[in-house]
Design a protein around this motif. Structure first.
Motif, PDB file in Angstrom:
ATOM      1  N   GLU A  28      76.448  -9.393  29.753  1.00  0.00           N
ATOM      2  CA  GLU A  28      75.067  -9.848  29.953  1.00  0.00           C
ATOM      3  C   GLU A  28      74.894 -10.593  31.268  1.00  0.00           C
ATOM      4  OE1 GLU A  28      72.461 -10.810  27.292  1.00  0.00           O
ATOM      5  OE2 GLU A  28      73.313  -9.689  25.617  1.00  0.00           O
TER       6      GLU A  28
ATOM      7  N   LEU B 298      79.207  -3.322  24.541  1.00  0.00           N
ATOM      8  CA  LEU B 298      77.972  -3.488  25.294  1.00  0.00           C
ATOM      9  C   LEU B 298      78.316  -4.032  26.681  1.00  0.00           C
ATOM     10  CD1 LEU B 298      75.737  -5.057  22.504  1.00  0.00           C
ATOM     11  CD2 LEU B 298      75.898  -2.656  23.183  1.00  0.00           C
ATOM     12  N   PRO B 299      77.514  -3.688  27.670  1.00  0.00           N
ATOM     13  CA  PRO B 299      77.808  -4.211  29.010  1.00  0.00           C
ATOM     14  C   PRO B 299      77.663  -5.728  29.042  1.00  0.00           C
ATOM     15  CG  PRO B 299      75.768  -2.917  28.991  1.00  0.00           C
ATOM     16  CD  PRO B 299      76.360  -2.808  27.639  1.00  0.00           C
TER      17      PRO B 299
ATOM     18  N   GLU C 152      75.855 -10.061  34.420  1.00  0.00           N
ATOM     19  CA  GLU C 152      75.551  -9.420  35.687  1.00  0.00           C
ATOM     20  C   GLU C 152      74.105  -8.945  35.736  1.00  0.00           C
ATOM     21  OE1 GLU C 152      77.139  -4.939  34.713  1.00  0.00           O
ATOM     22  OE2 GLU C 152      78.649  -6.447  35.278  1.00  0.00           O
ATOM     23  N   GLY C 153      73.611  -8.692  36.930  1.00  0.00           N
ATOM     24  CA  GLY C 153      72.328  -8.017  37.042  1.00  0.00           C
ATOM     25  C   GLY C 153      71.225  -8.856  37.641  1.00  0.00           C
ATOM     26  N   ALA C 154      69.997  -8.472  37.307  1.00  0.00           N
ATOM     27  CA  ALA C 154      68.817  -8.987  37.988  1.00  0.00           C
ATOM     28  C   ALA C 154      68.593 -10.472  37.731  1.00  0.00           C
ATOM     29  CB  ALA C 154      67.603  -8.196  37.531  1.00  0.00           C
ATOM     30  N   GLN C 155      67.995 -11.112  38.750  1.00  0.00           N
ATOM     31  CA  GLN C 155      67.488 -12.474  38.571  1.00  0.00           C
ATOM     32  C   GLN C 155      66.143 -12.328  37.870  1.00  0.00           C
ATOM     33  OE1 GLN C 155      67.118 -14.602  42.304  1.00  0.00           O
ATOM     34  NE2 GLN C 155      65.481 -15.865  41.426  1.00  0.00           N
ATOM     35  N   ILE C 156      66.031 -12.926  36.676  1.00  0.00           N
ATOM     36  CA  ILE C 156      64.821 -12.717  35.877  1.00  0.00           C
ATOM     37  C   ILE C 156      63.704 -13.656  36.336  1.00  0.00           C
ATOM     38  CG2 ILE C 156      63.845 -12.819  33.531  1.00  0.00           C
ATOM     39  CD1 ILE C 156      65.775 -10.459  33.969  1.00  0.00           C
ATOM     40  N   ILE C 157      62.536 -13.071  36.599  1.00  0.00           N
ATOM     41  CA  ILE C 157      61.353 -13.859  36.950  1.00  0.00           C
ATOM     42  C   ILE C 157      60.633 -14.211  35.652  1.00  0.00           C
ATOM     43  CG2 ILE C 157      59.209 -13.900  38.284  1.00  0.00           C
ATOM     44  CD1 ILE C 157      60.364 -11.562  39.961  1.00  0.00           C
TER      45      ILE C 157
END
Lengths: 326, 259
Positions: free
Chosen positions: B230, B227-228, B232-237
């Motif tokens: 976890e 699985l990629p 990295e990626g978007a800042q969760i709102i």
């Protein structure tokens, strides 16, 4: 191994221009060549007088040019025949082909004909113990897999567009351009190119929009689109969408963002219920800020978005409408 | 026009948390629901539309266990005349082997056209169709979004990148890999599927086909599935919709979009 096979890159061009996937492959191939002392050979099939060889001469050690008007436009049948003979003659270690509509038509057939194993849509290539391994995504980008090959004189890999972006200064070679003889016994083509047709233009041009409100499969029903269209109108945004919405005939094609639709470069891309298949993500690389709303916290869109909201898109849409009204 | 259409049953993985198998070489498929591969559904519809327009018959083929017969019945409910399931037993196959096995069965069928989907939703390889064309010595085209028959040839539309399509003529018989959106697949009712049980569904055991060990030997090996990461990626709102909406409007304003 007595002789180190070259790394081949099959040049892709369309409408008189080399496509960017070609430079992306040449860049990645160049990196492998530097690490492992292989030579980089670009293979170019082109029509008479198409001046592509000079465009790529700084990207490869050798450019092999097959020049004939039959090669003006891509034709998997003819390309496969010419490249297969070349491969069997020269045994390149790895041959890179774009994972594009054309590459998807060429690579699998070439693999069977040449007897070289193939891995498609690769986002990375590793060489270990004299054999390549490919990294690719599966389940629409939700998982990765590492693929190795059965031993073979050479290997074919198709490369995902956008996976290897060449930095400035990547073109640091000086190619020997070699004009190749055209095989005299090429059979008659089983396919004839007629023309290119553009998608019909629509009432909106999403490629020029500053703020896109974009919907995907998560919108659920055709009837729900009106609510999002209303949101886009109220916020002064333009409505766009991902592929499934167009496939289901819920919106016309000119709304579609992605490799087969339009590339967009808005200040804000608000993605509602879009999972983020790579074909879609490739179309938003020019967006300044991406905000994604999706119920599925593992949706691949969250890996490329700047901001993420894990929630029902309609709750967020309703809340936004409330705020704007006030 | 006699048409063979190759289809596959795949797990639905949207809005599902995938888990990696104990051996690390696949995902745990047990908790997943299965459907016909989306691309293949369009291919079946295209086959049936062509049959309705031009006559002839449609044969649907899959490789799989008994549970995969549900997509064959579904294809027959849509209008396919008969279907074939090739049972692979416990043999591990890659795209090469799948295409080789399909070729062996299809060469015994009379056809003018072979259709597959562009790719399958699970492994996303996009190999079987065009490999099959090469095994059968057929003209081929990938990512097809339009087909008009014209005697012993057809005019096809191929989807390229950037909203451009290519129009080409192709000799028949040929193999086309069908892109989603080419048509609108018809609705399949439960009654339709029940009625389709009367149609012929043939089962062929892999071991009964004259294929050598070399034919059945995979060219590629999946070493690991993962699985990629976890991190990295978007800042969760976070927060309730009202709070999230405030934050989205703040970001819009900050980036120079007036709402």
């Amino acid at each position: 191994m007595s002789k180190m096979g070259d790394i081949f890159v099959i040049v892709e061009h369309r409408k008189g221009e080399i496509r960017s996937i070609t430079f992306e492959m040449l860049y990645k191939a160049g990196e492998i060549c530097k690490a492992l002392n292989h030579k980089l050979t670009a293979v170019l099939l082109a029509g008479k007088g198409q001046p592509f060889a000079s465009d790529i001469s700084k990207w490869a050690d050798t450019v092999l040019v097959f020049e004939d008007d039959r090669f003006m436009d891509f034709d998997s049948d003819t390309y496969k025949e010419v490249i297969n003979r070349l491969i069997l003659q020269q045994s390149p270690f790895i041959t890179l082909i774009g994972h594009t509509s054309w590459g998807m038509d060429l690579a699998p057939a070439l693999s069977v004909r040449a007897g070289y194993p193939v891995a498609t849509d690769c986002v990375d290539i590793i060489v270990e113990g004299g054999r390549p391994k490919a990294i690719r995504q599966t389940y629409g980008g939700k998982a990765f897999s590492r693929v190795s090959f059965r031993e073979s004189p050479g290997y074919l890999i198709t490369v995902r567009p956008g996976a290897f972006i060449p930095p400035d200064g990547a073109a640091d070679r000086q190619a020997n351009v070699v004009m190749m003889d055209i095989p005299s016994d090429l059979g008659p083509a089983k396919r004839d190119f007629v023309e290119f047709v553009d998608t019909a233009a629509g009432e909106v041009d999403i490629s020029q929009a500053e703020f896109l409100v974009s919907i995907g499969r998560g919108v659920g029903e055709k009837e729900n689109i009106d609510a999002i269209k209303d949101l886009a109108d109220k916020m002064g945004g333009t409505l766009s969408c991902s592929r499934p919405i167009v496939d289901m005939n819920w919106l016309p094609k000119y709304h579609q963002v992605g490799t087969s639709g339009k590339s967009v470069r808005p200040k804000i891309y608000l993605a509602l219920g879009i999972s983020g298949a790579f074909q879609h993500v490739a179309g938003i690389s020019g967006a300044q800020t991406v905000i994604a709303v999706n119920k599925d916290k593992k949706a691949p869109i969250f890996r490329v978005a700047d901001y993420g909201v894990v929630d029902d898109l309609f709750s967020i849409a309703d809340a936004l409408k409330e705020k704007i009204k006030g | 026009m006699n048409i063979v259409v190759c289809i596959k049953r795949v797990p639905m993985t949207q809005e599902v948390d995938l888990e990696i198998d104990a051996d690390g070489r696949g995902v745990n498929r047990e908790p997943l629901a299965y459907v016909i591969n989306d691309w293949d559904n369009y291919a079946v519809e295209e086959a049936v539309l062509l049959k309705e327009e031009l006559g002839g018959d449609v044969t649907a083929i899959t490789i799989g266990g008994e549970e995969d017969e549900e997509i064959l019945r579904r294809a027959m409910a849509m209008g396919a005349d008969r279907s074939i399931r090739i049972d692979p037993g416990d043999r591990v196959m890659d795209s090469y082997v799948v295409s080789r096995v399909l070729a062996e069965v299809i060469k015994g069928i009379e056809y003018d056209l072979v259709l597959t989907g562009v790719q399958a939703d699970d492994d996303n390889c996009g190999l079987v169709g065009i490999m099959l064309a090469e095994h059968l010595g057929l003209a081929h085209a990938a990512v097809v979004t339009g087909f008009t028959a014209d005697g012993n040839q057809a005019t096809i539309k191929i989807e390229l990148e950037g909203g451009i399509n290519e129009v080409s003529k192709i000799r028949l018989p040929s193999l086309l890999s069908i892109q989603t959106g080419i048509n609108e697949p018809r609705y399949v009712s439960v009654i339709g599927i029940k009625k389709a049980k009367k149609k012929d569904l043939e089962v062929i055991e892999l071991g009964d086909l004259p294929l050598s060990d070399e034919d059945l030997s995979p060219r590629t090996i999946i070493e690991e599935v993962y699985l990629p990461p976890e991190t990295e990626g978007a800042q969760i709102i976070e927060g309730d919709p009202s709070k999230v909406a405030d934050e989205i409007i703040r970001i819009l304003t900050e980036k120079g979009v007036n709402v």
